[in-house]
Design a protein around this motif. Sequence first.
Motif, short mmCIF file in Angstrom:
data_model
loop_
_atom_site.label_atom_id
_atom_site.label_comp_id
_atom_site.label_asym_id
_atom_site.label_seq_id
_atom_site.Cartn_x
_atom_site.Cartn_y
_atom_site.Cartn_z
N VAL A 189 -15.22 -3.09 34.00
CA VAL A 189 -13.95 -3.42 34.66
C VAL A 189 -13.10 -4.29 33.75
O VAL A 189 -11.89 -4.09 33.60
CB VAL A 189 -14.19 -4.12 36.01
CG1 VAL A 189 -12.89 -4.72 36.54
CG2 VAL A 189 -14.76 -3.13 37.02
N GLY A 190 -13.73 -5.31 33.12
CA GLY A 190 -12.98 -6.21 32.25
C GLY A 190 -12.33 -5.48 31.09
O GLY A 190 -11.18 -5.78 30.71
N GLN A 191 -13.03 -4.50 30.51
CA GLN A 191 -12.50 -3.76 29.36
C GLN A 191 -11.47 -2.70 29.78
O GLN A 191 -10.59 -2.36 28.99
CB GLN A 191 -13.65 -3.09 28.60
CG GLN A 191 -14.61 -4.06 27.94
CD GLN A 191 -13.97 -4.86 26.81
OE1 GLN A 191 -12.95 -4.46 26.24
NE2 GLN A 191 -14.58 -5.98 26.46
N GLY B 85 -8.85 -5.06 33.03
CA GLY B 85 -8.23 -6.29 32.58
C GLY B 85 -8.84 -7.51 33.25
O GLY B 85 -9.77 -7.41 34.05
N LYS B 86 -8.28 -8.69 32.93
CA LYS B 86 -8.87 -9.93 33.42
C LYS B 86 -8.70 -10.11 34.93
O LYS B 86 -9.50 -10.81 35.57
CB LYS B 86 -8.31 -11.13 32.67
CG LYS B 86 -6.80 -11.34 32.78
CD LYS B 86 -6.38 -12.49 31.86
CE LYS B 86 -4.87 -12.71 31.89
NZ LYS B 86 -4.47 -13.77 30.93
N ALA C 141 -11.87 -10.25 39.92
CA ALA C 141 -12.09 -9.70 41.26
C ALA C 141 -13.54 -9.30 41.51
O ALA C 141 -14.05 -9.47 42.62
CB ALA C 141 -11.18 -8.49 41.50
N VAL C 142 -14.23 -8.75 40.49
CA VAL C 142 -15.60 -8.26 40.72
C VAL C 142 -16.66 -9.33 40.46
O VAL C 142 -17.84 -9.09 40.68
CB VAL C 142 -15.91 -7.03 39.83
CG1 VAL C 142 -14.93 -5.91 40.08
CG2 VAL C 142 -15.93 -7.42 38.35
N THR D 174 -9.23 -19.23 33.83
CA THR D 174 -10.45 -20.00 34.11
C THR D 174 -11.38 -19.23 35.05
O THR D 174 -12.61 -19.25 34.88
CB THR D 174 -10.10 -21.37 34.73
OG1 THR D 174 -9.23 -22.08 33.84
CG2 THR D 174 -11.34 -22.19 34.98
N ILE D 175 -10.80 -18.54 36.04
CA ILE D 175 -11.62 -17.74 36.96
C ILE D 175 -12.34 -16.65 36.19
O ILE D 175 -13.55 -16.42 36.37
CB ILE D 175 -10.74 -17.12 38.07
CG1 ILE D 175 -10.10 -18.21 38.94
CG2 ILE D 175 -11.59 -16.18 38.95
CD1 ILE D 175 -9.10 -17.68 39.94
N ALA D 176 -11.61 -15.96 35.31
CA ALA D 176 -12.21 -14.88 34.51
C ALA D 176 -13.29 -15.44 33.58
O ALA D 176 -14.36 -14.84 33.42
CB ALA D 176 -11.14 -14.16 33.70
N ALA D 177 -13.02 -16.60 32.97
CA ALA D 177 -14.00 -17.21 32.06
C ALA D 177 -15.26 -17.62 32.81
O ALA D 177 -16.38 -17.42 32.34
CB ALA D 177 -13.39 -18.43 31.37
N PHE D 178 -15.09 -18.17 34.01
CA PHE D 178 -16.24 -18.59 34.80
C PHE D 178 -17.02 -17.38 35.31
O PHE D 178 -18.25 -17.44 35.43
CB PHE D 178 -15.77 -19.45 35.98
CG PHE D 178 -16.89 -20.15 36.70
CD1 PHE D 178 -17.58 -21.18 36.09
CD2 PHE D 178 -17.26 -19.77 37.98
CE1 PHE D 178 -18.62 -21.84 36.74
CE2 PHE D 178 -18.30 -20.41 38.65
CZ PHE D 178 -18.98 -21.46 38.03
#
Length: 453
Positions: A43-45, A48-49, A54-55, A273-277
């Motif tokens: 999903v990230g690739q 996107g972020k 979301a997942v 920050t949400i995506a990084a965490f």
Amino acid sequence: MEQTKKLDMTKGNIDAQLLSFFFPILLGTFFQQLYNTADAVIVGQNVGKLGLAAVGGTTGTLINLFIGIFVGLSSGFSVIISQHFGAKNNRLVSECVHTSIMFSLIVGIIVSIFGAVFSKIMLLYMNVPENIMPMAIPYLQIYFLGLAPNLIYNMGAGLLRAVGDSKTPLIFLIISCFINIILDIILIRFLGMGVVGAAIATVTSQTVSAILVITVLSKREDALKLYIKRLHINFPELGKMISIGTAAGMQSAMYTIANILIQASINTLGTDTIAAFTAYGKIDTLFWMTIQSLGISVTTFTGQNFGYGNKDRVKKGIIHGMVLAIIITAIVIILLKLFGRTIYTLFTNDTSVLDIGTAMLNFMVFAFPAYITIEVFSGSLRGIGDSWIPMIITASGVCILRIAWVIIMVPRYPNIFTILWAYPLSWITTSILFIIYMFGLSKMKFWLKANIY
């Protein structure tokens, strides 16, 4: 025969038995974690972020709340079965098997309906940003609707591990994991279904693993054999299993509730920050899946030997478990320190997300040793049926302290490192409490103080 494979831990080399049981569980946990990790990577690739956020993160924390409670409950089932197995009581082993699967089916249906209906409300209470909600809601709802097979698999795998068979669940997880990855690629990359495709892929693969574990249990030729028509609830045995499992379930729930507050705080720091965490939560799984796999090994080892009446072997298992935990944790720290940022690039190439995530990882890895005592001591105590005091210790040291930290300190210093400090502080406090209990108050204090060699 393969279907009656089991491991008697009441005799033989302790290290060899712990490791032979540990590695299949570790690999199994690895492939189980790949469910959501594969979703996050693909999903990230491809989305996107926003899709990555979301997942994972919020949705993952909510899912872990319900699954964690059930897995905690099922640990009580495994303890009782391992004790009956150690005592060679085949009749009660069979009763517990049928009760366990029936219980999983009932709870799975109830939780699936509840989770699907209240998904949006739960996400709103966790301060999920509006730009993430359109993806997070359908992902969470679909995941919940397919939760029952996940619970059935976890219970079935726990039954097999209770008699020393950790390899069969591993094979099933490998199969279902590859199904999940293949479906992720097809549904997300080629059909453009986004996070909905990720949820469908995960639920489908979990359903396959549930079918496989039920099939194998049905074909066994020992006390673990499952007869579908004989599914029922043996309330006296259910009471014993829930008595032990409830404490572990509550402990898991309190862990997750504390983490929900942490996630809610992180959700106020922005999408990056949400995506990084979210990605960090997948990467540090390398530590959690290893240390918790060892904890399961210690619990099963302790349960069988306690049921057999070999107290000397129980305490030796605890000491050997601690040594193995220290070695394993050191290896994980080195690997994550050396290759952490490279692993992050599997999820995203966004520079801001990579910088935040790498800083998180570098901060957290050196706190991991503080958790070792918690896992080994609580696992051994559950093995002898002592689960309520460990739950209270965990509630006090981890959950209450973590919640207090988030409520008091984070509003004053609203940054990611203030939030992250909640973890090592709570682990250190809880480890001290466990040491005091084990050597000063528990029924094992005299065993551990005795000269065992």
